[in-house]
Design a protein around this motif. Structure first.
Motif, mmCIF file in Angstrom:
data_model
loop_
_atom_site.group_PDB
_atom_site.id
_atom_site.type_symbol
_atom_site.label_atom_id
_atom_site.label_comp_id
_atom_site.label_asym_id
_atom_site.label_seq_id
_atom_site.Cartn_x
_atom_site.Cartn_y
_atom_site.Cartn_z
ATOM 1 N N ILE A 1 0.804 -1.229 0.000
ATOM 2 C CA ILE A 1 0.000 0.000 0.000
ATOM 3 C C ILE A 1 0.838 1.282 0.000
ATOM 4 O O ILE A 1 0.287 2.377 -0.043
ATOM 5 C CB ILE A 1 -0.974 -0.011 1.205
ATOM 6 N N SER A 2 2.167 1.210 -0.020
ATOM 7 C CA SER A 2 2.953 2.447 0.025
ATOM 8 C C SER A 2 2.850 3.255 -1.270
ATOM 9 O O SER A 2 3.291 4.406 -1.320
ATOM 10 C CB SER A 2 4.425 2.155 0.342
ATOM 11 N N SER A 3 2.243 2.686 -2.311
ATOM 12 C CA SER A 3 1.988 3.434 -3.541
ATOM 13 C C SER A 3 0.774 4.342 -3.423
ATOM 14 O O SER A 3 0.452 5.080 -4.371
ATOM 15 C CB SER A 3 1.776 2.470 -4.714
ATOM 16 N N LEU A 4 0.097 4.320 -2.276
ATOM 17 C CA LEU A 4 -1.160 5.057 -2.130
ATOM 18 C C LEU A 4 -1.016 6.536 -2.473
ATOM 19 O O LEU A 4 -1.886 7.115 -3.135
ATOM 20 C CB LEU A 4 -1.698 4.908 -0.703
ATOM 21 N N LEU B 1 -10.715 4.185 -0.586
ATOM 22 C CA LEU B 1 -9.883 3.100 -0.076
ATOM 23 C C LEU B 1 -10.626 2.355 1.022
ATOM 24 O O LEU B 1 -11.054 2.955 2.010
ATOM 25 C CB LEU B 1 -8.570 3.647 0.488
ATOM 26 N N HIS B 2 -10.766 1.040 0.857
ATOM 27 C CA HIS B 2 -11.406 0.184 1.844
ATOM 28 C C HIS B 2 -10.316 -0.522 2.639
ATOM 29 O O HIS B 2 -9.485 -1.243 2.074
ATOM 30 C CB HIS B 2 -12.301 -0.854 1.152
ATOM 31 N N ALA B 3 -10.301 -0.322 3.952
ATOM 32 C CA ALA B 3 -9.291 -0.932 4.810
ATOM 33 C C ALA B 3 -9.808 -0.930 6.243
ATOM 34 O O ALA B 3 -10.768 -0.236 6.587
ATOM 35 C CB ALA B 3 -7.968 -0.176 4.724
ATOM 36 N N SER B 4 -9.136 -1.705 7.092
ATOM 37 C CA SER B 4 -9.524 -1.791 8.494
ATOM 38 C C SER B 4 -9.518 -0.406 9.148
ATOM 39 O O SER B 4 -8.622 0.407 8.915
ATOM 40 C CB SER B 4 -8.565 -2.709 9.245
ATOM 41 N N TRP B 5 -10.502 -0.176 10.005
ATOM 42 C CA TRP B 5 -10.556 1.064 10.776
ATOM 43 C C TRP B 5 -9.282 1.261 11.606
ATOM 44 O O TRP B 5 -8.874 2.387 11.880
ATOM 45 C CB TRP B 5 -11.764 1.037 11.729
ATOM 46 N N LEU B 6 -8.653 0.132 11.965
ATOM 47 C CA LEU B 6 -7.501 0.177 12.859
ATOM 48 C C LEU B 6 -6.321 0.922 12.256
ATOM 49 O O LEU B 6 -5.499 1.494 12.974
ATOM 50 C CB LEU B 6 -7.098 -1.254 13.213
ATOM 51 N N TRP B 7 -6.216 0.906 10.919
ATOM 52 C CA TRP B 7 -4.994 1.384 10.287
ATOM 53 C C TRP B 7 -5.112 2.743 9.619
ATOM 54 O O TRP B 7 -4.164 3.195 8.971
ATOM 55 C CB TRP B 7 -4.525 0.350 9.246
ATOM 56 N N PHE C 1 -2.333 5.102 10.335
ATOM 57 C CA PHE C 1 -1.045 4.639 9.803
ATOM 58 C C PHE C 1 -1.001 4.789 8.284
ATOM 59 O O PHE C 1 -0.026 5.294 7.720
ATOM 60 C CB PHE C 1 -0.819 3.172 10.183
ATOM 61 N N ILE C 2 -2.059 4.334 7.615
ATOM 62 C CA ILE C 2 -2.086 4.347 6.153
ATOM 63 C C ILE C 2 -2.050 5.773 5.606
ATOM 64 O O ILE C 2 -1.491 6.030 4.531
ATOM 65 C CB ILE C 2 -3.316 3.575 5.644
ATOM 66 N N ARG C 3 -2.605 6.723 6.347
ATOM 67 C CA ARG C 3 -2.581 8.113 5.871
ATOM 68 C C ARG C 3 -1.158 8.656 5.755
ATOM 69 O O ARG C 3 -0.922 9.647 5.050
ATOM 70 C CB ARG C 3 -3.419 8.996 6.790
ATOM 71 N N HIS C 4 -0.195 8.017 6.402
ATOM 72 C CA HIS C 4 1.207 8.439 6.250
ATOM 73 C C HIS C 4 1.705 8.232 4.828
ATOM 74 O O HIS C 4 2.698 8.847 4.417
ATOM 75 C CB HIS C 4 2.101 7.663 7.226
ATOM 76 N N PHE C 5 1.043 7.358 4.069
ATOM 77 C CA PHE C 5 1.451 7.131 2.680
ATOM 78 C C PHE C 5 0.919 8.222 1.755
ATOM 79 O O PHE C 5 1.317 8.274 0.593
ATOM 80 C CB PHE C 5 0.956 5.759 2.192
ATOM 81 N N GLY C 6 0.003 9.060 2.233
ATOM 82 C CA GLY C 6 -0.520 10.165 1.435
ATOM 83 C C GLY C 6 -1.959 9.952 1.022
ATOM 84 O O GLY C 6 -2.250 9.021 0.278
ATOM 85 N N MET C 7 -2.868 10.782 1.547
ATOM 86 C CA MET C 7 -4.292 10.674 1.207
ATOM 87 C C MET C 7 -4.910 12.068 1.191
ATOM 88 O O MET C 7 -5.599 12.469 2.120
ATOM 89 C CB MET C 7 -5.039 9.779 2.202
#
Length: 243
Positions: free
Chosen positions: A80-83, A95-101, A104-110
């Protein structure tokens, strides 16, 4: 990066992988795309290092406006680092992903892609005329982890479960299950931390009608090899770091 069509009957499944130009120390990944009419979803779209190759490959099959959804099975950078790059070319995607992350995932850019949280018990999404189910697979190997099941095509995208680490150029499907075990054993023993979680997952997926099990690394399982994997995984003791 070549693509292979796994299913084509009203909607399509594609697998992209075996990137011959990836850096030597970057783990090889399988990316998947499901297409139904004017909508499509990319499953674990890959790391930033494969973005340009992946984008060029995807656009051979759909227009950029047709990529309406993304899915991340968990938070790891290899999938997912290509996000941040997809965010720049997909201004209206979700983007569909666990609420938990999410944090964290927003660090890749959203900046543009919307985050659609999946609750712990899973859920479903409709892609035009088909329904995709988000199957809980928590602690296998991530504490917030999901797989994707398509009942019509009978395909289960299984994330890291079933993964094997092989060099580019290897076959796409398992050809000899017994010989393939040696390529999976260490990965599952080390990266799957919970026998209890493993048994919960097996109880759930054994109820599904699965023709193809498609992990994010290595070869795919088809037909009888799906059941062979379940049987092998069930007896494997996981969560081993030091004997």
């Amino acid at each position: 990066m070549d693509a292979l069509k796994l299913y084509d009957n009203g909607h399509q499944w594609y697998v992209f992988g075996r990137d011959p130009e990836k850096p030597e120390k970057i783990i090889d990944t399988n990316q998947f795309m499901v297409v139904d009419g004017d909508r499509s979803i990319l499953l674990d779209p890959g790391g930033i290092e494969v973005f340009s190759t992946m984008l060029a490959s995807v656009l051979k099959y759909v227009d950029i406006e047709q990529i309406t959804d993304l899915f991340a099975s968990h938070q790891d950078p290899d999938i997912i680092s290509s996000l941040g790059m997809w965010d720049q070319v997909l201004p209206n995607a979700k983007l569909h992903a666990s609420w938990l992350w999410e944090g964290f995932i927003r660090h890749f850019g959203m900046d543009n892609v919307a985050y659609s949280s999946i609750e712990d018990n899973g859920g479903r999404m409709t892609l035009n005329n088909i329904e995709l189910e988000f199957i809980p697979a928590h602690y296998l190997h991530s504490s917030g982890n999901f797989h994707v099941y398509d009942a019509k095509s009978k395909i289960l995208f299984s994330g890291d479960i079933g993964a094997a680490l092989e060099p580019p150029g290897s076959a796409l499907f398992v050809e000899d299950f017994d010989s393939h075990i040696s390529k999976m054993r260490y990965f599952h023993e080390r990266w799957m931390p919970s026998d209890e979680a493993k048994h919960h997952w097996l109880k759930r997926v054994r109820k599904l009608d699965i023709e193809i099990m498609a992990p994010q690394h290595g070869r795919l399982f088809k037909g009888d090899d799906v059941q062979k994997f379940f049987d092998w995984f069930e007896q494997l003791h996981v969560g081993i770091a030091i004997d």
